[in-house]
Design a protein around this motif. Structure first.
Motif, PDB file in Angstrom:
ATOM      1  N   LEU A 276      53.034  42.022  28.236  1.00  0.00           N
ATOM      2  CA  LEU A 276      53.127  43.018  29.317  1.00  0.00           C
ATOM      3  C   LEU A 276      51.800  43.763  29.472  1.00  0.00           C
ATOM      4  N   LEU A 277      51.224  44.150  28.336  1.00  0.00           N
ATOM      5  CA  LEU A 277      49.976  44.905  28.381  1.00  0.00           C
ATOM      6  C   LEU A 277      48.850  44.089  29.018  1.00  0.00           C
ATOM      7  N   VAL A 278      48.736  42.821  28.582  1.00  0.00           N
ATOM      8  CA  VAL A 278      47.691  41.961  29.158  1.00  0.00           C
ATOM      9  C   VAL A 278      47.939  41.806  30.663  1.00  0.00           C
ATOM     10  N   GLY A 279      49.195  41.591  31.044  1.00  0.00           N
ATOM     11  CA  GLY A 279      49.546  41.449  32.464  1.00  0.00           C
ATOM     12  C   GLY A 279      49.144  42.693  33.252  1.00  0.00           C
ATOM     13  N   MET A 280      49.439  43.850  32.677  1.00  0.00           N
ATOM     14  CA  MET A 280      49.103  45.095  33.378  1.00  0.00           C
ATOM     15  C   MET A 280      47.590  45.253  33.510  1.00  0.00           C
ATOM     16  N   GLY A 281      46.870  44.856  32.454  1.00  0.00           N
ATOM     17  CA  GLY A 281      45.395  44.918  32.480  1.00  0.00           C
ATOM     18  C   GLY A 281      44.845  44.049  33.597  1.00  0.00           C
ATOM     19  N   VAL A 282      45.367  42.826  33.683  1.00  0.00           N
ATOM     20  CA  VAL A 282      44.881  41.890  34.708  1.00  0.00           C
ATOM     21  C   VAL A 282      45.184  42.444  36.103  1.00  0.00           C
ATOM     22  N   LEU A 283      46.397  42.960  36.277  1.00  0.00           N
ATOM     23  CA  LEU A 283      46.772  43.506  37.596  1.00  0.00           C
ATOM     24  C   LEU A 283      45.922  44.725  37.952  1.00  0.00           C
ATOM     25  N   PHE A 284      45.622  45.538  36.938  1.00  0.00           N
ATOM     26  CA  PHE A 284      44.788  46.712  37.182  1.00  0.00           C
ATOM     27  C   PHE A 284      43.393  46.282  37.659  1.00  0.00           C
ATOM     28  N   TRP A 285      42.864  45.247  36.990  1.00  0.00           N
ATOM     29  CA  TRP A 285      41.544  44.738  37.373  1.00  0.00           C
ATOM     30  C   TRP A 285      41.558  44.206  38.811  1.00  0.00           C
ATOM     31  N   MET A 286      42.617  43.544  39.166  1.00  0.00           N
ATOM     32  CA  MET A 286      42.761  43.029  40.535  1.00  0.00           C
ATOM     33  C   MET A 286      42.766  44.193  41.545  1.00  0.00           C
ATOM     34  N   LEU A 287      43.459  45.270  41.138  1.00  0.00           N
ATOM     35  CA  LEU A 287      43.542  46.445  42.008  1.00  0.00           C
ATOM     36  C   LEU A 287      42.161  47.064  42.212  1.00  0.00           C
ATOM     37  N   VAL A 288      41.412  47.148  41.098  1.00  0.00           N
ATOM     38  CA  VAL A 288      40.052  47.698  41.179  1.00  0.00           C
ATOM     39  C   VAL A 288      39.198  46.827  42.105  1.00  0.00           C
ATOM     40  N   GLU A 289      39.295  45.522  41.929  1.00  0.00           N
ATOM     41  CA  GLU A 289      38.495  44.611  42.764  1.00  0.00           C
ATOM     42  C   GLU A 289      38.808  44.823  44.244  1.00  0.00           C
ATOM     43  N   LYS A 290      40.078  45.037  44.523  1.00  0.00           N
ATOM     44  CA  LYS A 290      40.472  45.193  45.922  1.00  0.00           C
ATOM     45  C   LYS A 290      40.038  46.556  46.470  1.00  0.00           C
ATOM     46  N   LEU A 291      40.375  47.627  45.701  1.00  0.00           N
ATOM     47  CA  LEU A 291      40.158  48.969  46.235  1.00  0.00           C
ATOM     48  C   LEU A 291      38.710  49.415  46.114  1.00  0.00           C
ATOM     49  N   VAL A 292      38.071  49.117  44.949  1.00  0.00           N
ATOM     50  CA  VAL A 292      36.712  49.609  44.727  1.00  0.00           C
ATOM     51  C   VAL A 292      35.674  48.675  45.340  1.00  0.00           C
ATOM     52  N   PHE A 293      35.892  47.341  45.065  1.00  0.00           N
ATOM     53  CA  PHE A 293      34.871  46.409  45.550  1.00  0.00           C
ATOM     54  C   PHE A 293      35.234  45.774  46.886  1.00  0.00           C
ATOM     55  N   GLY A 294      36.404  46.098  47.413  1.00  0.00           N
ATOM     56  CA  GLY A 294      36.810  45.629  48.730  1.00  0.00           C
ATOM     57  C   GLY A 294      36.958  44.117  48.847  1.00  0.00           C
ATOM     58  N   GLN A 295      37.226  43.448  47.717  1.00  0.00           N
ATOM     59  CA  GLN A 295      37.381  41.987  47.773  1.00  0.00           C
ATOM     60  C   GLN A 295      38.800  41.591  48.139  1.00  0.00           C
ATOM     61  N   SER A 296      38.927  40.396  48.736  1.00  0.00           N
ATOM     62  CA  SER A 296      40.267  39.899  49.027  1.00  0.00           C
ATOM     63  C   SER A 296      40.810  39.221  47.768  1.00  0.00           C
ATOM     64  N   ILE A 297      42.017  39.612  47.337  1.00  0.00           N
ATOM     65  CA  ILE A 297      42.535  39.051  46.079  1.00  0.00           C
ATOM     66  C   ILE A 297      43.756  38.161  46.299  1.00  0.00           C
ATOM     67  N   GLY A 298      44.207  38.038  47.532  1.00  0.00           N
ATOM     68  CA  GLY A 298      45.440  37.302  47.842  1.00  0.00           C
ATOM     69  C   GLY A 298      45.490  35.887  47.291  1.00  0.00           C
ATOM     70  N   SER A 299      44.345  35.187  47.207  1.00  0.00           N
ATOM     71  CA  SER A 299      44.377  33.789  46.771  1.00  0.00           C
ATOM     72  C   SER A 299      43.813  33.622  45.362  1.00  0.00           C
ATOM     73  N   ARG A 300      43.664  34.719  44.639  1.00  0.00           N
ATOM     74  CA  ARG A 300      43.044  34.629  43.301  1.00  0.00           C
ATOM     75  C   ARG A 300      44.067  34.204  42.242  1.00  0.00           C
ATOM     76  N   PRO A 301      43.746  33.174  41.442  1.00  0.00           N
ATOM     77  CA  PRO A 301      44.649  32.760  40.357  1.00  0.00           C
ATOM     78  C   PRO A 301      44.922  33.909  39.386  1.00  0.00           C
ATOM     79  N   MET A 302      43.926  34.801  39.226  1.00  0.00           N
ATOM     80  CA  MET A 302      44.102  35.939  38.316  1.00  0.00           C
ATOM     81  C   MET A 302      45.292  36.809  38.718  1.00  0.00           C
ATOM     82  N   LEU A 303      45.512  36.912  40.023  1.00  0.00           N
ATOM     83  CA  LEU A 303      46.640  37.716  40.509  1.00  0.00           C
ATOM     84  C   LEU A 303      47.959  37.085  40.041  1.00  0.00           C
ATOM     85  N   MET A 304      48.023  35.744  40.220  1.00  0.00           N
ATOM     86  CA  MET A 304      49.226  35.012  39.778  1.00  0.00           C
ATOM     87  C   MET A 304      49.452  35.205  38.278  1.00  0.00           C
TER      88      MET A 304
END
Ligand code: UDP
Ligand code: MG
Length: 347
Positions: A276-304
């Motif tokens: 769960l912790l690793v999953g939350m870490g990965v999701l948090f990183w995805m959120l940062v990429e989207k909100l801070v760096f403005g990247q599109s994350i919809g097709s990223r394997p990391m999100l899955m």
């Protein structure tokens, strides 16, 4: 059965009554019960019976023979009934327990344990491969060393080398290494037990091969004695190579039981929490990429991966909680104790 050979009334206070309502004089209480599971062993019954009676008579105590017929389709039962009819007496009690179908050796042994009344229980195979002459040795070892169980260690085992001895050799080492309970020969059926220990064993599936591990899990003290072994003369072995795989599966289950049976959440919670912790870490990183760096994350394997880990973690923790509930139900509904007392000193 004793109630047939000894017609006595239930009102007599000097008599004891066993769990199955068989009335027994205290001086006829068996010291030793010999428990033999049998499945299609017709030709072996006569010689085995004769050998057992000779050895047990020589021991001089009251004893009983308990044959458990595991749903044989040949003439095993009628042969046994005939032999029992000829030999029963107050000092040599004989029982044939007929199971309604073939349940397997473990269940047959469990039925024998439940019905046995002796202070010491001895098990052996019904195919003459174990030598009844070794029985007194096992019992002496049990008493002299104040043990809960003594296991036989077959010397010069008379079975096929490649299909029987080699898999056993591997299994014995594997079980020893994985469980930390080290014995030379787990597969030898010739064993002696204190009755309370035998009757408390969880004998499910094909766990009879792991009895030394089960006894150790109960805190029992075990000894090991070299015993004779003979080739099968009549009938066939009931097992093939497929039992090797069953042994491996059972071993995994036992390892879990040994370590986590009373606290499953400690296993599921730990693995689930980490996931769960690793999953939350990965999701948090995805959120940062989207909100801070403005990247599109919809097709990223990391999100899955993040989503997968997140839900796997939650599921593992839930499984642990359910297992905890089940364990509580197990102990509380049956008033089972999670410990065994060896002895109490003082008043
Ligand atoms: N047995 C049993 N039920 C079964 C299979 C075996 O009661 O489903 C009994 C069998 O009659 C024998 C003992 O268990 O008394 C050991 O079986 P077997 O000799 O076939 O095993 P092996 O010596 O080949 O390991
Ligand atoms: Mg055999």
């Amino acid at each position: 059965m004793i109630s047939q050979t000894y017609p006595i009334s239930k009102g007599d206070k000097s008599l004891t009554d066993d769990a199955y309502g068989v009335i027994m004089r205290p001086d006829c209480h068996p010291k030793v019960s010999i428990v033999v599971p049998v499945y299609n062993e017709e030709e072996n019954m006569g010689p085995l019976f004769a050998e057992l009676v000779a050895v047990c008579d020589a021991m001089g105590d009251v004893y009983e023979l308990v044959f458990v017929d595991d749903g044989s389709s040949d003439g095993t039962v009628s042969r046994l009934k005939q032999l029992v009819g000829q030999h029963s007496s107050p000092l040599h009690q004989m029982r044939v327990v007929e199971l309604s179908r073939n349940y397997g050796q473990t269940a047959a042994m469990a039925a024998g344990f439940e019905l046995a009344r002796g202070d010491v229980l001895v098990t052996l195979d019904g195919d003459l491969q174990n030598d009844p002459q070794d029985i007194p040795l096992l019992i002496r070892h049990l008493h002299d060393n104040r043990l809960d169980m003594v296991v036989g260690w077959r010397q010069n085992r008379q079975d096929a080398a490649l299909t029987r001895k080699l898999p056993s050799w591997i299994a014995n080492r594997l079980i020893g290494a994985m469980t930390g309970v080290r014995f030379k020969d787990y597969g030898c059926s010739l064993k002696a037990y204190r009755r309370d220990m035998a009757q408390d064993l969880p004998m499910y599936g094909e766990l009879h091969r792991f009895i030394p591990v089960l006894v150790t899990m109960e805190g029992g003290r075990i000894g090991q004695v070299p015993v004779h072994h003979r080739a099968r003369r009549f009938g066939q072995s009931k097992y093939g190579l497929s039992r090797t795989f069953k042994v491996i599966l059972d071993l995994g289950m036992l390892l879990f039981m040994k370590k986590f049976f009373t606290r499953p959440l400690h296993l599921f919670g730990k693995v689930g929490g980490a996931t769960l912790l690793v999953g939350m870490g990965v999701l948090f990183w995805m959120l940062v990429e989207k909100l801070v760096f403005g990247q599109s994350i919809g097709s990223r394997p990391m999100l899955m991966l993040g989503i997968l880990l997140f839900f796997s973690g939650i599921q593992l923790i839930s499984t642990g909680l359910i297992a905890e509930l089940q364990i509580r139900t197990y102990f509380e509904s049956q008033k089972k104790r999670p410990y065994r007392v060896r002895s109490i000193v003082g008043t």
